[in-house]
Design an enzyme around this catalytic site. Structure first.
Site, PDB file in Angstrom:
ATOM      1  N   ASP A  66     -16.251  18.708 -50.460  1.00 55.22           N
ATOM      2  CA  ASP A  66     -15.785  19.815 -49.586  1.00 55.22           C
ATOM      3  C   ASP A  66     -16.839  21.026 -50.080  1.00 55.22           C
ATOM      4  OD1 ASP A  66     -12.813  20.665 -48.404  1.00 55.22           O
ATOM      5  OD2 ASP A  66     -14.308  22.265 -48.783  1.00 55.22           O
ATOM      6  N   ILE A  67     -17.104  21.685 -48.752  1.00 53.75           N
ATOM      7  CA  ILE A  67     -18.236  22.855 -49.086  1.00 53.75           C
ATOM      8  C   ILE A  67     -17.935  23.876 -49.794  1.00 53.75           C
ATOM      9  CG2 ILE A  67     -17.630  24.061 -46.617  1.00 53.75           C
ATOM     10  CD1 ILE A  67     -20.735  23.754 -46.190  1.00 53.75           C
ATOM     11  N   ASN A  75      -3.044  18.831 -44.545  1.00 50.47           N
ATOM     12  CA  ASN A  75      -2.816  19.883 -43.795  1.00 50.47           C
ATOM     13  C   ASN A  75      -2.602  19.588 -42.518  1.00 50.47           C
ATOM     14  OD1 ASN A  75      -2.887  21.946 -46.189  1.00 50.47           O
ATOM     15  ND2 ASN A  75      -5.086  22.167 -45.688  1.00 50.47           N
ATOM     16  N   GLN A 118      -4.361  23.693 -41.333  1.00 50.96           N
ATOM     17  CA  GLN A 118      -5.625  22.867 -40.875  1.00 50.96           C
ATOM     18  C   GLN A 118      -6.591  23.737 -40.187  1.00 50.96           C
ATOM     19  OE1 GLN A 118      -4.260  19.235 -38.893  1.00 50.96           O
ATOM     20  NE2 GLN A 118      -6.208  18.671 -38.656  1.00 50.96           N
ATOM     21  N   HIS A 153      -7.745  14.180 -41.971  1.00 47.61           N
ATOM     22  CA  HIS A 153      -8.278  14.034 -43.298  1.00 47.61           C
ATOM     23  C   HIS A 153      -7.432  14.275 -44.248  1.00 47.61           C
ATOM     24  CE1 HIS A 153      -8.868  18.304 -42.286  1.00 47.61           C
ATOM     25  NE2 HIS A 153      -8.931  18.603 -43.324  1.00 47.61           N
ATOM     26  N   LEU A 154      -7.600  13.758 -45.539  1.00 45.28           N
ATOM     27  CA  LEU A 154      -6.938  13.949 -46.930  1.00 45.28           C
ATOM     28  C   LEU A 154      -7.957  14.734 -47.803  1.00 45.28           C
ATOM     29  CD1 LEU A 154      -5.970  10.417 -47.870  1.00 45.28           C
ATOM     30  CD2 LEU A 154      -4.408  12.046 -46.745  1.00 45.28           C
ATOM     31  N   HIS A 155      -7.340  15.837 -48.260  1.00 46.52           N
ATOM     32  CA  HIS A 155      -8.155  16.424 -49.638  1.00 46.52           C
ATOM     33  C   HIS A 155      -7.602  15.701 -50.815  1.00 46.52           C
ATOM     34  CE1 HIS A 155      -8.863  20.163 -47.621  1.00 46.52           C
ATOM     35  NE2 HIS A 155      -7.872  19.963 -46.746  1.00 46.52           N
TER      36      HIS A 155
HETATM   37  P1  5GP Z   1      -8.366  21.693 -43.653  1.00 49.20           P
HETATM   38  O1  5GP Z   1      -8.272  23.349 -43.723  1.00 49.20           O
HETATM   39  O2  5GP Z   1      -8.748  21.573 -42.162  1.00 49.20           O
HETATM   40  O3  5GP Z   1      -7.248  21.038 -44.226  1.00 49.20           O
HETATM   41  O4  5GP Z   1      -9.513  21.564 -44.655  1.00 49.20           O
HETATM   42  C1  5GP Z   1     -10.937  21.464 -44.066  1.00 49.20           C
HETATM   43  C2  5GP Z   1     -11.954  21.616 -45.348  1.00 49.20           C
HETATM   44  O5  5GP Z   1     -13.326  21.440 -44.623  1.00 49.20           O
HETATM   45  C3  5GP Z   1     -11.894  22.842 -45.945  1.00 49.20           C
HETATM   46  O6  5GP Z   1     -11.614  22.768 -47.226  1.00 49.20           O
HETATM   47  C4  5GP Z   1     -13.330  23.405 -45.740  1.00 49.20           C
HETATM   48  O7  5GP Z   1     -14.041  24.034 -46.917  1.00 49.20           O
HETATM   49  C5  5GP Z   1     -14.264  21.950 -45.451  1.00 49.20           C
HETATM   50  N1  5GP Z   1     -15.254  22.206 -44.421  1.00 49.20           N
HETATM   51  C6  5GP Z   1     -15.423  22.584 -43.323  1.00 49.20           C
HETATM   52  N2  5GP Z   1     -16.326  22.753 -42.712  1.00 49.20           N
HETATM   53  C7  5GP Z   1     -17.165  21.931 -43.572  1.00 49.20           C
HETATM   54  C8  5GP Z   1     -18.489  21.359 -43.540  1.00 49.20           C
HETATM   55  O8  5GP Z   1     -19.459  21.586 -42.692  1.00 49.20           O
HETATM   56  N3  5GP Z   1     -18.929  20.462 -44.631  1.00 49.20           N
HETATM   57  C9  5GP Z   1     -18.199  20.279 -45.695  1.00 49.20           C
HETATM   58  N4  5GP Z   1     -18.443  19.255 -46.578  1.00 49.20           N
HETATM   59  N5  5GP Z   1     -16.813  20.685 -45.695  1.00 49.20           N
HETATM   60  C10 5GP Z   1     -16.534  21.430 -44.698  1.00 49.20           C
END
Ligand code: 5GP
Length: 108
Positions: free
Chosen positions: A30-31, A85, A92, A98-100
């Protein structure tokens, strides 16, 4: 179908740190990590969210959990969290299922 950031990562158009990959999934760092080990388990098939999962995705969803388990083993995690999420109101940000995978020390 709208192309999201994870579709671009899967296609290799946006760089990422990949932990593991097979024909159906990729695990990337995760970034903005919320823990010492924070990876995203992403199916290559574009499904927007858990709300959009269909009966025909049953095997894929099971395989996603097994893929996450393999990633946790690769990272030598003794315990971890798997978090999903669902929808904008569920926190989300990226409209691609996706899974974290979170392990080790958690950040505040
Ligand atoms: P969500 O909130 O959709 O469950 O999680 C999305 C996740 O994707 C966030 O934790 C965010 O930091 C990560 N993310 C968003 N854009 C990028 C990206 O370009 N590269 C990576 N590696 N992670 C990303």
């Amino acid at each position: 179908m709208e192309k999201d950031v994870f579709c671009s990562i899967i296609a290799g158009d946006i760089p990422s740190t990949r932990l593991q990959e097979d024909n159906s999934f990729v695990a990337i760092k995760d970034i903005h990590p919320k823990a010492q080990h924070h990876y995203l388990i992403i199916p290559k098939k574009h499904i927007e969210s858990i709300d959009d999962v269909e009966n025909s995705d049953r095997d894929l969803m099971g395989d996603m959990v097994l893929f996450a388990q393999q990633c946790a083993k690769t990272l030598n995690l003794e315990g971890y969290k798997l978090l999903v999420n669902v929808g904008e109101k569920g926190g989300q940000e990226v409209p691609h299922i996706h899974l974290h995978l979170l392990g080790g020390e958690f950040y505040r």
